[in-house]
Scaffold this motif. Sequence first.
Motif, PDB file in Angstrom:
ATOM      1  N   PHE A 104       0.808  -1.241   0.011  1.00 52.13           N
ATOM      2  CA  PHE A 104      -0.029  -0.113   0.060  1.00 52.13           C
ATOM      3  C   PHE A 104       1.067   1.071  -0.127  1.00 52.13           C
ATOM      4  N   CYS A 105       0.669   2.129  -0.848  1.00 48.13           N
ATOM      5  CA  CYS A 105       1.375   3.334  -1.149  1.00 48.13           C
ATOM      6  C   CYS A 105       0.676   4.720  -0.777  1.00 48.13           C
ATOM      7  N   SER A 106       1.267   5.542   0.104  1.00 51.03           N
ATOM      8  CA  SER A 106       0.624   6.790   0.316  1.00 51.03           C
ATOM      9  C   SER A 106       1.093   7.959  -0.313  1.00 51.03           C
ATOM     10  N   GLY A 107       2.263   7.826  -1.089  1.00 50.39           N
ATOM     11  CA  GLY A 107       2.918   9.158  -1.807  1.00 50.39           C
ATOM     12  C   GLY A 107       2.988   8.908  -3.373  1.00 50.39           C
ATOM     13  N   PHE A 108       2.518   7.798  -3.924  1.00 55.07           N
ATOM     14  CA  PHE A 108       2.730   7.501  -5.349  1.00 55.07           C
ATOM     15  C   PHE A 108       1.373   8.017  -5.864  1.00 55.07           C
ATOM     16  N   LEU A 109       1.277   8.574  -7.160  1.00 50.98           N
ATOM     17  CA  LEU A 109       0.195   8.936  -7.881  1.00 50.98           C
ATOM     18  C   LEU A 109      -0.421   8.003  -8.528  1.00 50.98           C
ATOM     19  N   ARG A 110       0.254   6.819  -8.951  1.00 50.39           N
ATOM     20  CA  ARG A 110      -0.570   5.688  -9.802  1.00 50.39           C
ATOM     21  C   ARG A 110       0.100   4.465  -9.029  1.00 50.39           C
ATOM     22  N   GLY A 111      -0.706   3.442  -9.331  1.00 51.89           N
ATOM     23  CA  GLY A 111      -0.419   2.007  -8.769  1.00 51.89           C
ATOM     24  C   GLY A 111      -0.822   1.102  -9.703  1.00 51.89           C
ATOM     25  N   MET A 112      -0.069   0.034  -9.729  1.00 52.70           N
ATOM     26  CA  MET A 112      -0.375  -1.151 -10.775  1.00 52.70           C
ATOM     27  C   MET A 112      -1.784  -1.722 -10.535  1.00 52.70           C
ATOM     28  N   PHE A 113      -2.178  -1.493  -9.078  1.00 49.98           N
ATOM     29  CA  PHE A 113      -3.475  -1.992  -8.416  1.00 49.98           C
ATOM     30  C   PHE A 113      -4.247  -0.548  -7.712  1.00 49.98           C
ATOM     31  N   GLU A 114      -5.325  -0.357  -8.142  1.00 51.86           N
ATOM     32  CA  GLU A 114      -5.700   1.120  -7.651  1.00 51.86           C
ATOM     33  C   GLU A 114      -7.282   0.929  -7.288  1.00 51.86           C
ATOM     34  N   LEU A 115      -7.544   1.989  -6.475  1.00 51.76           N
ATOM     35  CA  LEU A 115      -9.159   2.327  -6.253  1.00 51.76           C
ATOM     36  C   LEU A 115      -9.475   3.796  -6.649  1.00 51.76           C
ATOM     37  N   ARG A 116     -10.137   3.807  -7.664  1.00 54.23           N
ATOM     38  CA  ARG A 116     -10.596   5.252  -8.112  1.00 54.23           C
ATOM     39  C   ARG A 116     -11.879   5.757  -8.025  1.00 54.23           C
ATOM     40  N   THR A 117     -12.100   6.912  -8.590  1.00 52.43           N
ATOM     41  CA  THR A 117     -13.654   7.175  -8.475  1.00 52.43           C
ATOM     42  C   THR A 117     -14.178   7.243  -9.939  1.00 52.43           C
ATOM     43  N   THR A 118     -15.498   7.593  -9.996  1.00 48.51           N
ATOM     44  CA  THR A 118     -16.450   7.512 -11.299  1.00 48.51           C
ATOM     45  C   THR A 118     -15.560   8.197 -12.367  1.00 48.51           C
ATOM     46  N   PHE A 119     -15.443   9.789 -12.206  1.00 45.29           N
ATOM     47  CA  PHE A 119     -15.098  10.331 -13.357  1.00 45.29           C
ATOM     48  C   PHE A 119     -13.639  10.227 -13.924  1.00 45.29           C
ATOM     49  N   TYR A 120     -12.702   9.722 -12.803  1.00 45.89           N
ATOM     50  CA  TYR A 120     -11.194   9.482 -13.210  1.00 45.89           C
ATOM     51  C   TYR A 120     -11.328   8.137 -13.959  1.00 45.89           C
ATOM     52  N   ILE A 121     -11.818   6.940 -13.836  1.00 46.26           N
ATOM     53  CA  ILE A 121     -11.654   5.961 -14.182  1.00 46.26           C
ATOM     54  C   ILE A 121     -12.350   5.798 -15.640  1.00 46.26           C
ATOM     55  N   GLN A 122     -13.707   6.815 -16.006  1.00 44.09           N
ATOM     56  CA  GLN A 122     -14.214   6.759 -17.059  1.00 44.09           C
ATOM     57  C   GLN A 122     -13.461   7.374 -18.169  1.00 44.09           C
ATOM     58  N   GLN A 123     -12.913   8.605 -17.587  1.00 42.09           N
ATOM     59  CA  GLN A 123     -12.301   9.196 -18.573  1.00 42.09           C
ATOM     60  C   GLN A 123     -10.897   8.717 -19.114  1.00 42.09           C
ATOM     61  N   ASP A 124     -10.208   7.667 -18.160  1.00 46.46           N
ATOM     62  CA  ASP A 124      -9.035   7.007 -18.592  1.00 46.46           C
ATOM     63  C   ASP A 124      -9.273   5.473 -18.615  1.00 46.46           C
ATOM     64  N   ARG A 125     -10.453   5.036 -19.126  1.00 49.13           N
ATOM     65  CA  ARG A 125     -10.769   3.758 -19.294  1.00 49.13           C
ATOM     66  C   ARG A 125      -9.838   2.983 -19.985  1.00 49.13           C
ATOM     67  N   GLU A 126      -9.254   3.532 -20.967  1.00 51.17           N
ATOM     68  CA  GLU A 126      -8.193   2.750 -21.986  1.00 51.17           C
ATOM     69  C   GLU A 126      -7.099   2.346 -21.138  1.00 51.17           C
ATOM     70  N   GLN A 127      -6.762   2.962 -20.084  1.00 52.83           N
ATOM     71  CA  GLN A 127      -5.618   2.718 -19.336  1.00 52.83           C
ATOM     72  C   GLN A 127      -5.547   1.468 -18.395  1.00 52.83           C
ATOM     73  N   TYR A 128      -6.867   0.822 -18.357  1.00 51.50           N
ATOM     74  CA  TYR A 128      -7.061  -0.230 -17.307  1.00 51.50           C
ATOM     75  C   TYR A 128      -7.417  -1.589 -17.953  1.00 51.50           C
ATOM     76  N   LEU A 129      -7.095  -2.737 -17.414  1.00 51.30           N
ATOM     77  CA  LEU A 129      -7.486  -3.999 -17.813  1.00 51.30           C
ATOM     78  C   LEU A 129      -8.856  -4.214 -17.821  1.00 51.30           C
ATOM     79  N   ASP A 130      -9.212  -5.361 -18.818  1.00 49.47           N
ATOM     80  CA  ASP A 130     -10.565  -5.701 -18.631  1.00 49.47           C
ATOM     81  C   ASP A 130     -10.680  -6.693 -17.481  1.00 49.47           C
TER      82      ASP A 130
END
Length: 445
Positions: A104-130
């Motif tokens: 678990f990281c507290s200082g990094f802006l991105r992780g291989m494994f994440e928890l994100r909110t609606t607007f963020y993940i919808q606009q960046d959907r192509e960056q994430y696995l199926d």
Amino acid sequence: MTNDSVRDRILMDIEKEKLLAGSKLPGARELARKYKVSFPMVQCAISLLEQDGILMCRPRRGTFVRDDWQNRLVHNHVVLFRNDLPWIPGFCRLLQKALPGLRFCSGFLRGMFELRTTFYIQQDREQYLDLSPYFPAELRKEENCFQAPFKGFREPDGRLFGIPFIFSPRVMFYNRALLKRCGIPEPVEGWSWEQFLDFLRILGGKLPAESVFNYSDAPYFWMNFIFRAGGKLIDRSDGKEVRILLDSPGVIRGMQCLRQLRKVLNIKEMQSERLGFSSGRVAFAVGDRELYSKCRAIGFDDFSVVPFPVIPGGVSMTAQATDLICIRRECIDEALAEQYVQFMLSDRVQNLVGSASYGIPVLKKAAAASFRKEDARDAVFFREMEHISAEYNIDSSELSELIYYGMIRILCSGRPLEEALQEFASVLRVLIDIKNDLAIHGIPG
């Protein structure tokens, strides 16, 4: 202590700013004494962090923390969109026990494994696995897991770019003491849009501007009024084309309501929320179940909640608040990806989050256990969770920024709404057509 443990100690020092970006690391022997490990273990840990792009070795000068370390994507990092959530300490203990290979990281802006909110993940959907291959079969059943919250995160071809972890309807919060002081009755379900505006006018004459209503130009705020008015920005339902609906009657209706709000509140330019409702100094606020949990946790309990006011010609719908499980496309460890999804959807984790009343866990048993049956306010969230939508349907950061700033610009202008929205929608349709043509010819849009 293992090489990975030493690596994690150095990372922790960087995240806690004991080692600053651009600074030089102490020598490997000094670090070995500090961490009480062998010299080769420190050398190995430093080598691993160089490979991760966190550290940089300069010959004859030493090893330095890279200036851009926060943006690095590391294979075993778990990053949440916020680090102050009430359930994080318990979550970290469970993660360490169940998946010790993840950090678990507290200082990094991105992780291989994440928890994100609606607007963020919808606009960046192509960056994430199926994630559909990793979604457990038993949770595809309505009796075990809420299915409706998935609608905004599943493509027409079945690709699932985010799995709801928790979700919540958004409702109207109100401060009982402030309303009573200003001679305003408590709103009840079914209250009208005009009643709401009248309440705001009265409050505006008796309270400081920042204490009337927590207006914000953030998408999660104004989308509630678009949905409530029966509007939708974009339709992606058939999977063949993106339909721009910014000039549809529902969107025009919602924008009219937002303009009315801004006029009553005397807002002329872009504005963010100025004062948090949990301070006890705001009369009305738009909020989700997380705000309910926050107010109770800090001891502010003289509030209640009610569904949004009824907008003439609108529908019973508001914007769904969602935290989503997601995994970056760069992840090549399919077994670990499956384990992460199963961990996040496990009874232990879902019950932990539910016990904090932080949103509604997507597992139905955890959700049922999380509701406070003795609290009428919590019952409102239970009823309203049938009337939510996460269909922002934004499919790129470029498009989302255009829509966001374009909509706010229209709100701030004095132009006739219908004319301005038609012109904006026409521009976006042209841009979408160009993007589609580029995609057909294999050119990145």
